[in-house]
Design an enzyme around this catalytic site. Sequence first.
Site, mmCIF file in Angstrom:
data_model
loop_
_atom_site.group_PDB
_atom_site.id
_atom_site.type_symbol
_atom_site.label_atom_id
_atom_site.label_comp_id
_atom_site.label_asym_id
_atom_site.label_seq_id
_atom_site.Cartn_x
_atom_site.Cartn_y
_atom_site.Cartn_z
ATOM 1 C CE LYS A 21 -4.685 -5.180 -12.732
ATOM 2 N NZ LYS A 21 -4.792 -6.778 -12.402
ATOM 3 N NE ARG A 26 -0.777 10.714 -15.178
ATOM 4 C CZ ARG A 26 -0.338 12.542 -15.829
ATOM 5 N NH1 ARG A 26 1.402 11.845 -15.054
ATOM 6 N NH2 ARG A 26 -0.140 13.618 -14.992
ATOM 7 C CG PHE A 40 0.119 10.317 -22.115
ATOM 8 C CD1 PHE A 40 -0.620 9.699 -23.216
ATOM 9 C CD2 PHE A 40 1.254 11.209 -22.319
ATOM 10 C CE1 PHE A 40 -0.066 9.425 -23.860
ATOM 11 C CE2 PHE A 40 1.561 10.920 -23.269
ATOM 12 C CZ PHE A 40 0.611 10.714 -24.618
ATOM 13 C CE LYS A 46 0.633 -5.988 -35.426
ATOM 14 N NZ LYS A 46 1.164 -4.739 -35.248
ATOM 15 C CG ASP A 71 2.255 -6.597 -32.222
ATOM 16 O OD1 ASP A 71 2.058 -7.377 -33.092
ATOM 17 O OD2 ASP A 71 2.949 -5.292 -33.193
ATOM 18 N NE ARG A 104 11.253 -6.862 -29.050
ATOM 19 C CZ ARG A 104 10.103 -8.201 -28.518
ATOM 20 N NH1 ARG A 104 10.375 -9.149 -28.635
ATOM 21 N NH2 ARG A 104 8.629 -7.545 -29.265
ATOM 22 C CD GLU A 138 4.925 -4.616 -28.800
ATOM 23 O OE1 GLU A 138 5.982 -5.287 -29.387
ATOM 24 O OE2 GLU A 138 4.183 -3.966 -29.569
HETATM 25 P P1 0O2 Z 1 1.558 -0.814 -34.415
HETATM 26 O O1 0O2 Z 1 0.575 -1.212 -33.958
HETATM 27 O O2 0O2 Z 1 1.414 -0.458 -35.897
HETATM 28 O O3 0O2 Z 1 2.558 0.076 -34.650
HETATM 29 P P2 0O2 Z 1 7.967 -6.706 -36.325
HETATM 30 O O4 0O2 Z 1 6.649 -6.110 -35.860
HETATM 31 O O5 0O2 Z 1 7.637 -7.325 -37.362
HETATM 32 O O6 0O2 Z 1 7.902 -4.733 -37.193
HETATM 33 P P3 0O2 Z 1 8.705 -7.325 -33.840
HETATM 34 O O7 0O2 Z 1 9.969 -8.016 -33.708
HETATM 35 O O8 0O2 Z 1 7.121 -8.368 -33.798
HETATM 36 O O9 0O2 Z 1 8.913 -7.072 -35.391
HETATM 37 O O10 0O2 Z 1 8.772 -6.244 -32.596
HETATM 38 P P4 0O2 Z 1 9.409 -5.342 -32.251
HETATM 39 O O11 0O2 Z 1 9.997 -4.328 -33.706
HETATM 40 O O12 0O2 Z 1 10.097 -5.154 -30.804
HETATM 41 O O13 0O2 Z 1 8.115 -3.728 -31.846
HETATM 42 C C1 0O2 Z 1 7.518 -3.810 -33.100
HETATM 43 C C2 0O2 Z 1 6.705 -2.827 -32.664
HETATM 44 O O14 0O2 Z 1 7.534 -1.394 -32.546
HETATM 45 C C3 0O2 Z 1 5.848 -1.967 -34.379
HETATM 46 O O15 0O2 Z 1 4.244 -2.227 -34.428
HETATM 47 C C4 0O2 Z 1 5.716 -0.581 -33.622
HETATM 48 O O16 0O2 Z 1 4.542 -0.416 -32.875
HETATM 49 C C5 0O2 Z 1 7.287 -0.322 -33.140
HETATM 50 N N1 0O2 Z 1 7.917 0.019 -34.026
HETATM 51 C C6 0O2 Z 1 9.247 -1.163 -34.254
HETATM 52 N N2 0O2 Z 1 10.082 -0.531 -35.242
HETATM 53 C C7 0O2 Z 1 9.544 0.797 -35.139
HETATM 54 C C8 0O2 Z 1 9.879 2.057 -36.371
HETATM 55 O O17 0O2 Z 1 11.131 2.047 -37.303
HETATM 56 N N3 0O2 Z 1 9.494 3.133 -36.088
HETATM 57 C C9 0O2 Z 1 8.040 2.451 -35.645
HETATM 58 N N4 0O2 Z 1 7.652 4.063 -35.779
HETATM 59 N N5 0O2 Z 1 7.616 2.342 -34.929
HETATM 60 C C10 0O2 Z 1 8.275 1.171 -34.968
HETATM 61 P P5 0O2 Z 1 3.817 -2.336 -35.749
HETATM 62 O O18 0O2 Z 1 3.578 -4.024 -35.757
HETATM 63 O O19 0O2 Z 1 4.679 -1.298 -36.764
HETATM 64 O O20 0O2 Z 1 2.709 -2.102 -34.957
HETATM 65 P P1 0O2 Z 2 -7.177 12.667 -19.658
HETATM 66 O O1 0O2 Z 2 -7.445 13.908 -18.349
HETATM 67 O O2 0O2 Z 2 -7.710 13.751 -20.924
HETATM 68 O O3 0O2 Z 2 -5.913 12.693 -19.388
HETATM 69 P P2 0O2 Z 2 -10.050 6.015 -22.567
HETATM 70 O O4 0O2 Z 2 -9.477 4.200 -22.849
HETATM 71 O O5 0O2 Z 2 -11.590 5.913 -23.141
HETATM 72 O O6 0O2 Z 2 -10.187 6.589 -21.462
HETATM 73 P P3 0O2 Z 2 -9.186 6.072 -25.105
HETATM 74 O O7 0O2 Z 2 -10.149 6.812 -26.287
HETATM 75 O O8 0O2 Z 2 -9.058 4.840 -25.060
HETATM 76 O O9 0O2 Z 2 -9.193 6.406 -23.693
HETATM 77 O O10 0O2 Z 2 -7.561 7.072 -25.450
HETATM 78 P P4 0O2 Z 2 -5.994 5.976 -25.557
HETATM 79 O O11 0O2 Z 2 -5.923 6.532 -26.672
HETATM 80 O O12 0O2 Z 2 -6.143 5.113 -25.046
HETATM 81 O O13 0O2 Z 2 -5.535 7.450 -24.468
HETATM 82 C C1 0O2 Z 2 -5.536 8.535 -24.815
HETATM 83 C C2 0O2 Z 2 -4.762 9.271 -23.496
HETATM 84 O O14 0O2 Z 2 -4.091 9.869 -23.905
HETATM 85 C C3 0O2 Z 2 -5.895 10.296 -22.895
HETATM 86 O O15 0O2 Z 2 -6.610 10.712 -21.707
HETATM 87 C C4 0O2 Z 2 -4.976 11.539 -23.523
HETATM 88 O O16 0O2 Z 2 -5.731 12.874 -22.817
HETATM 89 C C5 0O2 Z 2 -3.691 10.809 -23.126
HETATM 90 N N1 0O2 Z 2 -3.406 12.045 -23.905
HETATM 91 C C6 0O2 Z 2 -3.144 12.035 -25.014
HETATM 92 N N2 0O2 Z 2 -1.862 12.494 -25.596
HETATM 93 C C7 0O2 Z 2 -0.822 13.029 -23.712
HETATM 94 C C8 0O2 Z 2 0.068 14.151 -24.381
HETATM 95 O O17 0O2 Z 2 0.825 14.581 -24.493
HETATM 96 N N3 0O2 Z 2 -0.027 14.040 -22.366
HETATM 97 C C9 0O2 Z 2 -0.993 14.106 -21.823
HETATM 98 N N4 0O2 Z 2 -0.219 13.802 -20.418
HETATM 99 N N5 0O2 Z 2 -1.841 12.977 -21.926
HETATM 100 C C10 0O2 Z 2 -2.162 12.235 -23.425
HETATM 101 P P5 0O2 Z 2 -7.806 10.251 -21.447
HETATM 102 O O18 0O2 Z 2 -7.598 9.730 -19.735
HETATM 103 O O19 0O2 Z 2 -8.556 10.923 -22.300
HETATM 104 O O20 0O2 Z 2 -7.464 11.600 -19.648
#
Ligand code: 0O2
Ligand code: 0O2
Length: 260
Positions: A21, A26, A40, A46, A71, A104, A138
């Site tokens: 969707k 886009r 993108f 998870k 999430d 948030r 999420e």
């Molecule tokens: P994933 O899939 O590894 O990314 P909590 O999950 O307990 O930390 P809460 O309240 O459930 O916190 O949710 P919050 O803080 O709104 O969002 C959590 C998600 O946000 C994380 O998922 C991360 O994807 C991202 N995030 C939050 N804080 C940071 C941070 O400091 N650095 C980075 N890189 N990402 C962050 P998870 O659980 O890590 O899962």
């Molecule tokens: P396109 O034409 O390559 O952009 P799927 O659900 O199978 O379509 P998948 O393999 O599950 O996708 O991967 P994910 O992690 O959901 O999404 C990856 C998508 O993010 C790919 O798009 C990447 O091209 C796109 N992507 C990653 N980094 C970037 C970036 O820096 N810029 C842009 N524009 N796209 C990025 P698609 O759907 O394979 O199509």
Amino acid sequence: MKNWSQFLMPYGQAVDELKLKFRALRKVYQNQGEHSPIEFVTGRVKPVNSILEKMQRRYIREDVLETDMQDIAGLRIMCQFVEDIYQVADLIRQRNDMTVIEERDYVSNSKPSGYRSYHIVIEYPLQLIDQEKKVLVEIQVRTLSMNFWATVEHSLNYKYQGEFPEEISERLKRAAEASFMLDQEMSEIREEIQEAQRYQYDQQQGDPASLEADLSAADTGTGAADHAAGTGVPASDSSLAQSDEPTAPQHPNDKNGAAS
Ligand code: 0O2
Ligand code: 0O2
């Protein structure tokens, strides 16, 4: 012990439908030759080991997993500009195929780590064979720059388990500040960038009329971009053209000491 593949199946379906969707949205912008606030979209369910780890860390019981872990299904929408993030949030609020449960804003209130993103938790109704099932998803909305920082920080976190050496921690904070500055600079020249993108679109369409209009606008400094900005100010004067923008990002130092 749960049957995880059965439990996670609806979440997988929700992620797949939502990716489709938002990617379609886009396309709509692109087909109209308009700037898309969505650059993108990625999504994931998870992994079970992460669910188990979070259950332990957050004291979440298995019987309340569906409501208390928001999430399990996660979508990430990447944007070019900070302003796009708020436009995407508006788009999500307006939709009638999902309901916003919680928001948030870590964009204007960055986390102490320096993390910035806009998180929206939605309730998404899935049509199963004989019933409707609502699942929580999420959605993290962030700029490319925020995504770069978060991806790198996440990898380092995996290595150091959150216990960063002082030097790495300082570098990450400086990088968070640099990422913030980059977003701010890009917002300042947003009109210029968008005009260039429209020009590129016209060229790809091979539309001589709009090409001519764009070229003469570039010559005189009075063109579509100026009208779009509604200011009558040449697009090159980005500080004036941007003056009525609603969502200027705040410096990380202003909140939570992200770059302190
Ligand atoms: P994933 O899939 O590894 O990314 P909590 O999950 O307990 O930390 P809460 O309240 O459930 O916190 O949710 P919050 O803080 O709104 O969002 C959590 C998600 O946000 C994380 O998922 C991360 O994807 C991202 N995030 C939050 N804080 C940071 C941070 O400091 N650095 C980075 N890189 N990402 C962050 P998870 O659980 O890590 O899962
Ligand atoms: P396109 O034409 O390559 O952009 P799927 O659900 O199978 O379509 P998948 O393999 O599950 O996708 O991967 P994910 O992690 O959901 O999404 C990856 C998508 O993010 C790919 O798009 C990447 O091209 C796109 N992507 C990653 N980094 C970037 C970036 O820096 N810029 C842009 N524009 N796209 C990025 P698609 O759907 O394979 O199509």
